[in-house]
Design a protein around this motif. Structure first.
Motif, mmCIF file in Angstrom:
data_model
loop_
_atom_site.group_PDB
_atom_site.id
_atom_site.type_symbol
_atom_site.label_atom_id
_atom_site.label_comp_id
_atom_site.label_asym_id
_atom_site.label_seq_id
_atom_site.Cartn_x
_atom_site.Cartn_y
_atom_site.Cartn_z
ATOM 1 N N GLN A 161 -57.129 -82.801 53.197
ATOM 2 C CA GLN A 161 -58.779 -83.051 53.835
ATOM 3 C C GLN A 161 -59.261 -82.096 53.135
ATOM 4 O O GLN A 161 -60.525 -82.583 52.688
ATOM 5 N N LYS B 208 -60.420 -83.367 50.008
ATOM 6 C CA LYS B 208 -61.426 -84.452 49.759
ATOM 7 C C LYS B 208 -62.428 -83.964 50.116
ATOM 8 O O LYS B 208 -63.724 -84.540 49.518
ATOM 9 N N GLU B 209 -63.147 -83.168 50.929
ATOM 10 C CA GLU B 209 -64.365 -82.562 51.409
ATOM 11 C C GLU B 209 -64.839 -82.041 50.104
ATOM 12 O O GLU B 209 -65.980 -82.039 49.783
ATOM 13 N N ASP C 123 -63.961 -82.365 46.880
ATOM 14 C CA ASP C 123 -64.445 -83.510 45.998
ATOM 15 C C ASP C 123 -65.626 -84.133 46.309
ATOM 16 O O ASP C 123 -66.391 -84.526 45.453
ATOM 17 N N TYR C 124 -65.967 -84.407 47.527
ATOM 18 C CA TYR C 124 -67.272 -84.950 48.131
ATOM 19 C C TYR C 124 -68.227 -84.386 47.853
ATOM 20 O O TYR C 124 -69.426 -84.761 47.307
ATOM 21 N N GLU C 125 -68.161 -82.833 48.236
ATOM 22 C CA GLU C 125 -69.198 -81.928 47.909
ATOM 23 C C GLU C 125 -69.698 -81.950 46.518
ATOM 24 O O GLU C 125 -70.741 -81.646 46.078
#
Lengths: 357, 250, 75
Positions: free
Chosen positions: A348, A351-352, A354-356
């Motif tokens: 998780q 993911k966060e 990578d999103y940022e």
């Protein structure tokens, strides 16, 4: 061949006898006592020798003497006792003598406790004894694998004329599982280099004292070439659910078993996790990790220590992927659930992140 | 005329040892080599050489040898003899090796009654490292680590390890001899022969303690060293048979 | 009248291997060995036969020699 229900400690011993081990020297220490007890009860029936020595130091040196005669020989201990054997391991490496040494690890440092741990990774793989040497280290994951690897360890030791360590832990030593043993080995080839007394030929000697630095250097490079050959030929590992994996757990022995259960759990939650289980800790399966790091960007090292194999993983991946670590030292055995939670959380977080970015 | 002292077969020809002038090792090496030839044992011998001055013994002896880590000679010898009971096994050790760092191995191999022979060179100092105090250093004896002489108040007393193991049921032959004169050397050879025969007959552990000169570290001439063995060292470590369990002797 | 034939004995010292401990000189009863005035290659004043005295072939010198440099010949 029938399946036998047996503990890991007994399996070490039975497999060694089947591999032609004819001398066992050891000193009692928990949690590996059943190994010596099995040897005491059974090795003489196979025409072998059992001595309960006065110390681990004496045991490893009896091992050296026996190995020098060309005999297949084993000694075993647990962490503090293995520390005492380090001088002897260095001599075995220097003499180029084959022997199999079992370490059923427990919690430490110091006397520590008798619970399963993996804190001796550095000692085993970095050469706990003095001098410029390496030693093949096997890490079986099941009682069946204990039987298979112990059998194999004698061959590897003889082939390269090197001490070989099998690294287990208290959990593996005590766990009982069904096991099928290899058939007992037949006649072994004569070891030309062994001391058999001179007879009518020239005399031989085994010495690790090489006073001339140039000659000592030649010996060190000779050992180095041998270690390079072992690195080329003897790397062993197991891949588990790796084909579609986005995250790879790296664990050996007991922790690898826990990791498999955790991976099954997180896969139910949609996380595609896989496992690389090094079966040889030295030579370390670098290449597969390097290959995986080309496409997989998340690795989790899982050990019953504060992070030792972690360094080998870092040295393999060399910054090409994220590596995080989860460990429980001191004899605390982590549960599959806690590792599953850790894997889930790490994924998780990634993911966060990578999103940022 | 014929040569009365042939070069022993199991001593490498025309070897020049690294031992200092007057060192007892050379004489004991020769005796061992002579006996292995006379008793026809050399061909089936594996010897263990120690860490210490005799660490290079394998360069002088001509039979199979392996070097032991400091103190571990009798553990190696145990491994060898148990693996090959048909061979003749010999552990050659000094006082620091056998009576300090290797005390446990000495005591327990003797206690198990291992069927090999130990040649124990007692010169009351650590020779190779430069004359430090040994477990066998005499009271009042000056060494580099007992510069005012060994004081029992600080350094304890000389250890009589051969006397200790001679009391064990598994020890079949133990004798203390000296290298100080032609007559004493002939006696020493006889003692070592008895020990070798004890092993051949499978009677038990055999150990010969040899009081031997270290002129360099004693800071004496070789001739004075012989006198010091006779007048001083022997007073602390009296010569003689300490145990003999051979037929008719037990 | 026949003279009693003297035992023929001879001592040879391999002087290049001699380390000059002089134990042989000390224990030679007839005094058939002496210290040389010359050094050998190792830098020791080596031992040599004393021509003024004769060897009796007892081998005491060879028994005490730590370096096996003495050969005794006799009947």
């Amino acid at each position: 061949m029938n399946k036998i229900f047996m503990s890991g400690n007994h399996a070490f011993a039975e497999s060694a006898i089947r591999a032609g081990c004819r001398c066992y020297f050891g000193y009692p220490i928990t949690p590996q006592n059943e190994l010596g007890e099995y040897m005491a009860a059974n090795i003489r029936k196979a025409g072998g020798v059992f001595i309960q020595s006065e110390s681990e130091i004496a045991a490893i040196n009896m091992t050296i003497g026996s190995a020098a005669t060309g005999t297949r020989v084993m000694t075993s201990s647990s962490s503090p006792g293995i520390s005492l054997k380090q001088e002897g391991l260095s001599f075995l490496a220097g003499f180029e003598l084959p022997a199999v040494i079992v370490n059923v690890m427990r919690g430490g440092p110091g006397l520590g406790n008798i619970a399963p741990a993996q804190g001796d990774y550095f000692q085993a793989t970095r050469g706990g004894g003095h001098g410029d040497y390496r030693m093949p280290v096997f890490a079986p994951g099941t009682v069946q694998e204990i039987a298979d690897i112990t059998f194999l360890a004698f061959d590897v030791a003889d082939k390269y004329r090197t001490p070989v360590m099998i690294l287990g832990d208290g959990m593996m030593g005590q766990t009982k599982e069904p096991v099928v043993f290899p058939e007992p080995i037949g006649e072994l080839p004569v070891k030309e280099w062994a001391l058999r007394s001179m007879g009518d030929g020239p005399s031989k000697y085994l010495a690790s004292l090489i006073l001339d630095p140039a000659a000592m250097e030649r010996h060190n490079w000779k050992l180095y070439r041998k270690y390079k050959e072992i690195e080329r030929n003897e790397v062993r590992y197991e891949s588990y659910m790796i084909d579609d994996a986005d995250v790879v757990v790296i664990a050996y022995g007991t922790t690898a078993r826990i990791a498999k259960s955790a991976i099954k759990r997180v896969r139910d939650d949609g996380i595609r996790a896989g496992l690389i289980r090094p079966i040889t800790l030295w030579p370390f399966p670098k290449q597969i990790l390097q290959e995986l790091a080309r496409k997989i960007k998340q690795f989790i090292v899982f050990e019953m220590s504060t992070g030792q194999m972690l360094e080998d993983v870092q040295l393999s991946i060399l910054g090409k992927a994220d590596i995080s670590f989860y460990g429980r030292p001191g004899g605390v055995v982590p549960t599959p659930l806690e590792l599953a939670r850790y894997i889930y959380r790490e994924c998780q977080n990634k993911k966060e992140l990578d999103y940022e970015t | 005329m014929k040569l009365k002292n042939e070069w022993p077969k199991h001593y490498k020809r025309e070897v020049i040892t690294h031992y200092c002038p007057g060192c007892g090792h050379g004489v004991v090496h020769r005796i061992v080599a002579e006996l292995l030839e006379e008793m026809d044992l050399g061909k089936k011998t594996i010897g263990v050489n120690p860490a210490g001055c005799a660490v290079l013994a394998y360069k002088y002896f001509d039979f199979d040898m392996i070097e032991a880590a400091h103190g571990r000679g009798t553990a190696l010898a145990t491994g060898i003899k148990r693996s090959r009971p048909d061979l003749f096994v010999l552990s050659y050790q000094g006082d620091g090796d056998l009576a300090a760092i290797g005390t446990a191995e000495t005591i327990h191999s003797a206690s198990r009654g291992e069927l090999f022979t130990v040649i124990f060179i007692n010169n009351a100092v650590y020779g190779m490292t430069g004359g430090q105090m040994a477990p066998t250093t005499l009271k009042g004896q000056k060494t580099t680590t007992s510069p005012d002489g060994r004081n029992p108040k600080y350094e304890g007393y000389p250890l009589h390890i051969t006397d200790i193991v001679a009391t064990f049921p598994g020890v079949a032959y133990a004798e203390r001899v000296a290298i100080k004169s032609p007559a004493s050397i002939i006696k020493a050879k006889k003692a070592i022969k008895n020990a070798f025969q004890t092993q051949v007959d499978g009677l038990g552990y055999s150990i010969i303690e040899v009081l031997s000169a270290c002129p360099t570290n004693w800071k004496m001439s070789p001739v004075d060293s012989m006198k010091w063995i006779n007048d001083v060292l022997e007073k602390e470590f009296p010569l003689g048979v300490l145990t003999d369990k051979r037929k008719g002797n037990s | 009248m026949d003279k009693i034939k003297k035992k023929e004995c001879k001592v040879i010292v391999k002087s290049e291997n001699c380390k000059g401990c002089y134990l042989c000189v000390e224990f030679c009863k007839p005094g058939a060995l002496k210290v040389s005035k010359n050094l050998n290659k190792m830098g020791y004043y080596y031992v040599e036969p004393n021509e003024e005295k004769s060897c009796n072939g007892c081998t005491a010198c060879a028994i005490v020699c730590p370096d096996l440099v003495i050969e005794v010949y006799g009947e």
